[in-house]
Design a protein around this motif. Structure first.
Motif, mmCIF file in Angstrom:
data_model
loop_
_atom_site.group_PDB
_atom_site.id
_atom_site.type_symbol
_atom_site.label_atom_id
_atom_site.label_comp_id
_atom_site.label_asym_id
_atom_site.label_seq_id
_atom_site.Cartn_x
_atom_site.Cartn_y
_atom_site.Cartn_z
ATOM 1 N N THR A 166 12.217 27.067 -18.648
ATOM 2 C CA THR A 166 13.130 26.823 -17.156
ATOM 3 C C THR A 166 13.008 28.070 -16.312
ATOM 4 O OG1 THR A 166 14.917 27.940 -18.291
ATOM 5 C CG2 THR A 166 14.861 25.524 -18.504
ATOM 6 N N ILE A 175 17.839 21.146 -15.514
ATOM 7 C CA ILE A 175 18.536 19.897 -16.318
ATOM 8 C C ILE A 175 17.490 18.900 -16.633
ATOM 9 C CG2 ILE A 175 20.317 18.117 -16.208
ATOM 10 C CD1 ILE A 175 21.923 20.347 -14.523
ATOM 11 N N MET A 178 15.085 19.790 -19.557
ATOM 12 C CA MET A 178 15.909 19.908 -20.868
ATOM 13 C C MET A 178 16.040 18.281 -21.059
ATOM 14 S SD MET A 178 15.706 22.777 -21.586
ATOM 15 C CE MET A 178 16.333 22.621 -23.171
ATOM 16 N N LYS A 179 16.216 17.318 -20.362
ATOM 17 C CA LYS A 179 16.446 16.133 -20.579
ATOM 18 C C LYS A 179 15.242 15.550 -20.933
ATOM 19 C CE LYS A 179 20.443 14.499 -17.733
ATOM 20 N NZ LYS A 179 21.174 14.013 -16.680
ATOM 21 N N ARG A 182 14.460 16.220 -24.526
ATOM 22 C CA ARG A 182 15.166 15.479 -25.432
ATOM 23 C C ARG A 182 14.231 14.067 -25.516
ATOM 24 N NH1 ARG A 182 17.741 17.574 -29.479
ATOM 25 N NH2 ARG A 182 18.375 15.249 -29.816
ATOM 26 N N GLN A 200 22.555 26.511 -22.903
ATOM 27 C CA GLN A 200 21.407 25.404 -22.672
ATOM 28 C C GLN A 200 20.647 25.180 -24.359
ATOM 29 O OE1 GLN A 200 17.740 26.330 -20.306
ATOM 30 N NE2 GLN A 200 19.131 25.259 -18.786
ATOM 31 N N ARG A 203 23.288 23.047 -26.204
ATOM 32 C CA ARG A 203 23.442 21.695 -26.030
ATOM 33 C C ARG A 203 22.069 20.911 -26.302
ATOM 34 N NH1 ARG A 203 25.980 19.933 -20.072
ATOM 35 N NH2 ARG A 203 25.955 17.631 -20.265
ATOM 36 N N TYR A 204 20.925 21.374 -26.064
ATOM 37 C CA TYR A 204 19.727 20.284 -26.086
ATOM 38 C C TYR A 204 18.848 20.622 -27.362
ATOM 39 C CZ TYR A 204 20.624 19.533 -21.489
ATOM 40 O OH TYR A 204 21.272 19.101 -20.040
ATOM 41 N N CYS A 205 19.099 21.517 -28.228
ATOM 42 C CA CYS A 205 18.372 21.786 -29.408
ATOM 43 C C CYS A 205 19.020 21.362 -30.765
ATOM 44 C CB CYS A 205 17.944 23.203 -29.448
ATOM 45 S SG CYS A 205 17.096 23.999 -28.272
ATOM 46 N N ASP A 206 18.102 20.820 -31.551
ATOM 47 C CA ASP A 206 18.652 20.115 -32.810
ATOM 48 C C ASP A 206 18.637 21.494 -33.934
ATOM 49 O OD1 ASP A 206 18.310 17.412 -32.347
ATOM 50 O OD2 ASP A 206 16.410 17.841 -32.187
ATOM 51 N N ALA A 247 29.222 17.554 -23.624
ATOM 52 C CA ALA A 247 28.015 17.259 -24.528
ATOM 53 C C ALA A 247 28.595 17.524 -25.984
ATOM 54 C CB ALA A 247 26.973 18.193 -24.312
ATOM 55 N N SER A 249 28.723 20.032 -27.627
ATOM 56 C CA SER A 249 28.074 21.102 -28.380
ATOM 57 C C SER A 249 28.811 22.283 -28.180
ATOM 58 C CB SER A 249 26.800 20.958 -27.694
ATOM 59 O OG SER A 249 26.754 21.439 -26.610
#
Length: 255
Positions: A166, A175, A178-179, A182, A200, A203-206, A247, A249
């Motif tokens: 980023t 954004i 990161m989408k 996913r 960030q 919100r976006y990582c498993d 989110a 998260s």
């Protein structure tokens, strides 16, 4: 996907940056590498894709020792976007993206119809099709970053590694990126990404891998990892951890 055993990584003539690391990274997850500056995140990423060789220990790629694989074998399974790129002089955006197909082309270097279709598709995905003939040096920092990302996507590997992707992107493109990460995961890709923005990452990582001073300190889901104690111990900051109302998260609010 990747098994790291007693891994030590460093640079010529220097001490080890990554020290005796053992780690198992699963398939089809977005894995975030987080930690303070100098903790070894980028060094670990370079080791995982064999940009640097281990000082000791081993890395297994789907049960195969990476030391036994040649560069083309690795490049067909792993693509990587380093933290900093050098723009070749006179190269157009499309020519850069075409380099992503290098592991698949013949010795003559001619792209097939399928190769060209993939290049067109990723340029559209990264919204740079209108810049196809523009020299890289004429682009803004954000446009250059998107062009390099398109090259990585054109490589079409199952494993994608991104080091602070980023950087140079304004918030809307952050954004979007990161989408996109996913979406790639939903298509069966496995992504390993170095991120500085903790919210960030959560919100976006498993899974989050937490490093400090070259050592693994924690690994788990964002809910497991993102705690006030971790933020104090690893990052030396006082923060409250709340639930992101959008989110769901964990989100840290610095005191």
């Amino acid at each position: 996907m990747l098994s790291v055993n007693e891994l030590q990584l460093g640079y010529h003539g220097g001490q080890s940056v990554i020290k005796n690391l053992c780690l198992e990274l699963p398939e089809n997850k977005v894995v975030g590498l987080i930690g303070p500056n100098g903790c070894g995140k980028s060094t670990l990423l370079k080791g995982l894709c064999r940009l640097i060789q281990p000082q000791s220990g081993s890395i297994l790629l789907r049960q195969q020792d990476m030391a036994q694989l040649n560069n083309r074998q690795i490049a067909r399974q792993i693509s990587v976007l380093p933290q900093a790129q050098t723009n070749p002089e006179g190269l157009s955006v499309r020519q850069l993206v075409e380099y992503g197909r290098t592991p698949y082309v013949s010795h003559w270097g001619k792209l097939s119809a399928t190769d060209n279709q993939i290049v067109d598709s990723v340029m559209h995905e990264m919204s740079i099709q209108s810049l196809a003939e523009t020299p890289l040096e004429a682009l803004s920092g954000g446009q250059q970053q998107r062009a390099w990302l398109a090259m990585v996507l054109a490589q079409d590997t199952d494993i994608i590694m991104l080091d602070e992707p980023t950087t140079y992107l304004d918030i809307s493109y952050q954004i979007e990126l990161m989408k996109l990460i996913r979406e790639l995961k939903e298509k069966g890709k496995s992504i390993i990404v170095v991120l500085h923005d903790l919210n960030q990452a959560a919100r976006y990582c498993d899974l989050l891998v937490v490093l400090k001073s070259g050592e693994l300190k924690m690994m788990g889901t964002p809910i497991e990892v993102m705690t006030e104690t971790m933020l104090a111990d690893i990052f030396d900051v006082q923060a409250k951890v709340i639930i992101d109302p959008v989110a769901g998260s964990p989100m840290c609010v610095y005191v």
